[in-house]
Scaffold this motif. Structure first.
Motif, PDB file in Angstrom:
ATOM      1  N   GLU A 101       0.833  -1.212   0.000  1.00  0.00           N
ATOM      2  CA  GLU A 101       0.000   0.000   0.000  1.00  0.00           C
ATOM      3  C   GLU A 101       0.868   1.263   0.000  1.00  0.00           C
ATOM      4  O   GLU A 101       0.544   2.259  -0.654  1.00  0.00           O
ATOM      5  N   ASP A 102       1.972   1.222   0.726  1.00  0.00           N
ATOM      6  CA  ASP A 102       2.901   2.355   0.758  1.00  0.00           C
ATOM      7  C   ASP A 102       3.538   2.577  -0.615  1.00  0.00           C
ATOM      8  O   ASP A 102       3.690   3.719  -1.071  1.00  0.00           O
ATOM      9  N   LEU A 103       3.928   1.492  -1.256  1.00  0.00           N
ATOM     10  CA  LEU A 103       4.531   1.593  -2.588  1.00  0.00           C
ATOM     11  C   LEU A 103       3.545   2.204  -3.586  1.00  0.00           C
ATOM     12  O   LEU A 103       3.937   3.021  -4.429  1.00  0.00           O
ATOM     13  N   THR A 104       2.290   1.817  -3.479  1.00  0.00           N
ATOM     14  CA  THR A 104       1.260   2.367  -4.362  1.00  0.00           C
ATOM     15  C   THR A 104       1.125   3.868  -4.155  1.00  0.00           C
ATOM     16  O   THR A 104       1.030   4.639  -5.120  1.00  0.00           O
ATOM     17  N   ARG A 105       1.129   4.296  -2.893  1.00  0.00           N
ATOM     18  CA  ARG A 105       1.017   5.720  -2.569  1.00  0.00           C
ATOM     19  C   ARG A 105       2.207   6.489  -3.120  1.00  0.00           C
ATOM     20  O   ARG A 105       2.039   7.564  -3.732  1.00  0.00           O
ATOM     21  N   LEU A 106       3.406   5.982  -2.943  1.00  0.00           N
ATOM     22  CA  LEU A 106       4.600   6.653  -3.454  1.00  0.00           C
ATOM     23  C   LEU A 106       4.587   6.727  -4.976  1.00  0.00           C
ATOM     24  O   LEU A 106       4.988   7.734  -5.566  1.00  0.00           O
ATOM     25  N   GLU A 107       4.121   5.668  -5.607  1.00  0.00           N
ATOM     26  CA  GLU A 107       4.049   5.651  -7.067  1.00  0.00           C
ATOM     27  C   GLU A 107       3.066   6.698  -7.579  1.00  0.00           C
ATOM     28  O   GLU A 107       3.313   7.353  -8.599  1.00  0.00           O
ATOM     29  N   GLU A 108       1.967   6.883  -6.871  1.00  0.00           N
ATOM     30  CA  GLU A 108       0.986   7.917  -7.243  1.00  0.00           C
ATOM     31  C   GLU A 108       1.618   9.314  -7.165  1.00  0.00           C
ATOM     32  O   GLU A 108       1.377  10.157  -8.027  1.00  0.00           O
ATOM     33  N   ILE A 109       2.412   9.524  -6.131  1.00  0.00           N
ATOM     34  CA  ILE A 109       3.080  10.819  -5.983  1.00  0.00           C
ATOM     35  C   ILE A 109       4.092  11.032  -7.102  1.00  0.00           C
ATOM     36  O   ILE A 109       4.191  12.128  -7.673  1.00  0.00           O
ATOM     37  N   LEU A 110       4.834   9.988  -7.446  1.00  0.00           N
ATOM     38  CA  LEU A 110       5.794  10.093  -8.549  1.00  0.00           C
ATOM     39  C   LEU A 110       5.100  10.432  -9.856  1.00  0.00           C
ATOM     40  O   LEU A 110       5.616  11.210 -10.667  1.00  0.00           O
ATOM     41  N   ASN A 111       3.924   9.878 -10.069  1.00  0.00           N
ATOM     42  CA  ASN A 111       3.165  10.196 -11.285  1.00  0.00           C
ATOM     43  C   ASN A 111       2.766  11.667 -11.318  1.00  0.00           C
ATOM     44  O   ASN A 111       2.774  12.305 -12.377  1.00  0.00           O
ATOM     45  N   LYS A 112       2.434  12.217 -10.149  1.00  0.00           N
ATOM     46  CA  LYS A 112       2.084  13.641 -10.071  1.00  0.00           C
ATOM     47  C   LYS A 112       3.317  14.515 -10.301  1.00  0.00           C
ATOM     48  O   LYS A 112       3.224  15.575 -10.931  1.00  0.00           O
ATOM     49  N   GLN A 113       4.460  14.061  -9.829  1.00  0.00           N
ATOM     50  CA  GLN A 113       5.703  14.783 -10.081  1.00  0.00           C
ATOM     51  C   GLN A 113       6.027  14.791 -11.583  1.00  0.00           C
ATOM     52  O   GLN A 113       6.440  15.810 -12.137  1.00  0.00           O
ATOM     53  N   LYS A 114       5.829  13.646 -12.198  1.00  0.00           N
ATOM     54  CA  LYS A 114       6.085  13.538 -13.635  1.00  0.00           C
ATOM     55  C   LYS A 114       5.181  14.479 -14.421  1.00  0.00           C
ATOM     56  O   LYS A 114       5.627  15.147 -15.364  1.00  0.00           O
ATOM     57  N   GLN A 115       3.917  14.572 -14.030  1.00  0.00           N
ATOM     58  CA  GLN A 115       2.981  15.464 -14.702  1.00  0.00           C
ATOM     59  C   GLN A 115       3.387  16.929 -14.510  1.00  0.00           C
ATOM     60  O   GLN A 115       3.298  17.740 -15.438  1.00  0.00           O
ATOM     61  N   ALA A 116       3.875  17.262 -13.332  1.00  0.00           N
ATOM     62  CA  ALA A 116       4.322  18.630 -13.061  1.00  0.00           C
ATOM     63  C   ALA A 116       5.505  18.999 -13.944  1.00  0.00           C
ATOM     64  O   ALA A 116       5.618  20.142 -14.406  1.00  0.00           O
ATOM     65  N   ILE A 117       6.386  18.036 -14.192  1.00  0.00           N
ATOM     66  CA  ILE A 117       7.519  18.283 -15.094  1.00  0.00           C
ATOM     67  C   ILE A 117       7.013  18.549 -16.503  1.00  0.00           C
ATOM     68  O   ILE A 117       7.463  19.486 -17.178  1.00  0.00           O
TER      69      ILE A 117
END
Length: 213
Positions: A101-117
């Motif tokens: 569950e933690d890995l899923t949460r971190l992956e979601e945040i990384l996707n948002k970071q990628k979109q911000a880039i």
């Protein structure tokens, strides 16, 4: 969500202006002018400035009042040394606690970071960057570490935004976070620590250009 008091709201808005360089290093912060801007008395303004002093974003000058903090090169290196050492500790602790569950949460945040880039939105990237770290420290399950890190990150916010706006630092930061994520997923401490140290070296190399003394 905790409701912000008037001093906390003023402190947050001033911190954002400092981070965005709308308020510059060594700029005098006039309490009466700030009180007028926020349509309040000077008491909550003074309390807000004391909060910012605690976060090392402003400095009190005798017989002059408060000015925006002007970091020296040595102070920046010390600040980043403390910050990244805490991140190393948190990574190791998180590695022992992390679940799917933690890995899923971190992956979601990384996707948002990628979109911000992709959107070239530095502020959005910074906010998701902070979310990544906050989540990691939560997984580490040590509230003292988390509070110390958050305090240091508040102090370094102007430096972080300046750093992220240079060259391809957003993409490099994202790659380093992806490496930390993979290290957590694969329980590879060495790869995770290397990613943190690479981020520290890159950040300081960038900031050394702006802070010579």
């Amino acid at each position: 969500m905790k409701k912000l008091t008037a001093p906390m709201q003023i402190a947050e808005e001033l911190a954002a202006k400092i981070a965005n360089r709308e308020l510059h290093p060594n700029e005098h912060l006039v309490e009466s002018a700030i009180a007028k801007e926020f349509n309040t008395s000077r008491a909550p303004v003074r309390e807000a400035l004391l909060m910012l002093e605690k976060d090392r974003l402003v400095t009190r000058v005798p017989h002059h009042g408060f000015v925006v903090k002007n970091f020296s090169k040595e102070e920046i290196h010390q600040l980043y040394d403390a910050t990244f050492r805490l991140e190393e500790i948190a990574l190791e602790k998180a590695m022992n606690n992390i679940v799917e569950e933690d890995l899923t949460r971190l992956e979601e945040i990384l996707n948002k970071q990628k979109q911000a880039i992709e959107d070239e939105d530095i502020v959005s990237y910074y906010n998701h960057n902070e979310e990544f770290h906050t989540t990691l420290f939560s997984i580490a399950q040590n509230e003292f570490l988390k509070e110390m890190h958050q305090s240091l990150r508040r102090s370094s916010r102007p430096l972080s935004l300046l750093n992220m706006g240079q060259g391809n630092n957003l993409s490099l930061s994202f790659e380093e976070h992806c490496q930390q994520f993979n290290a957590l997923k694969n329980k590879d401490k060495e790869i995770g620590l290397k990613a943190i140290r690479d981020q520290e070296k890159r950040s300081l190399k960038t900031l050394d250009i702006f802070y010579i003394n």
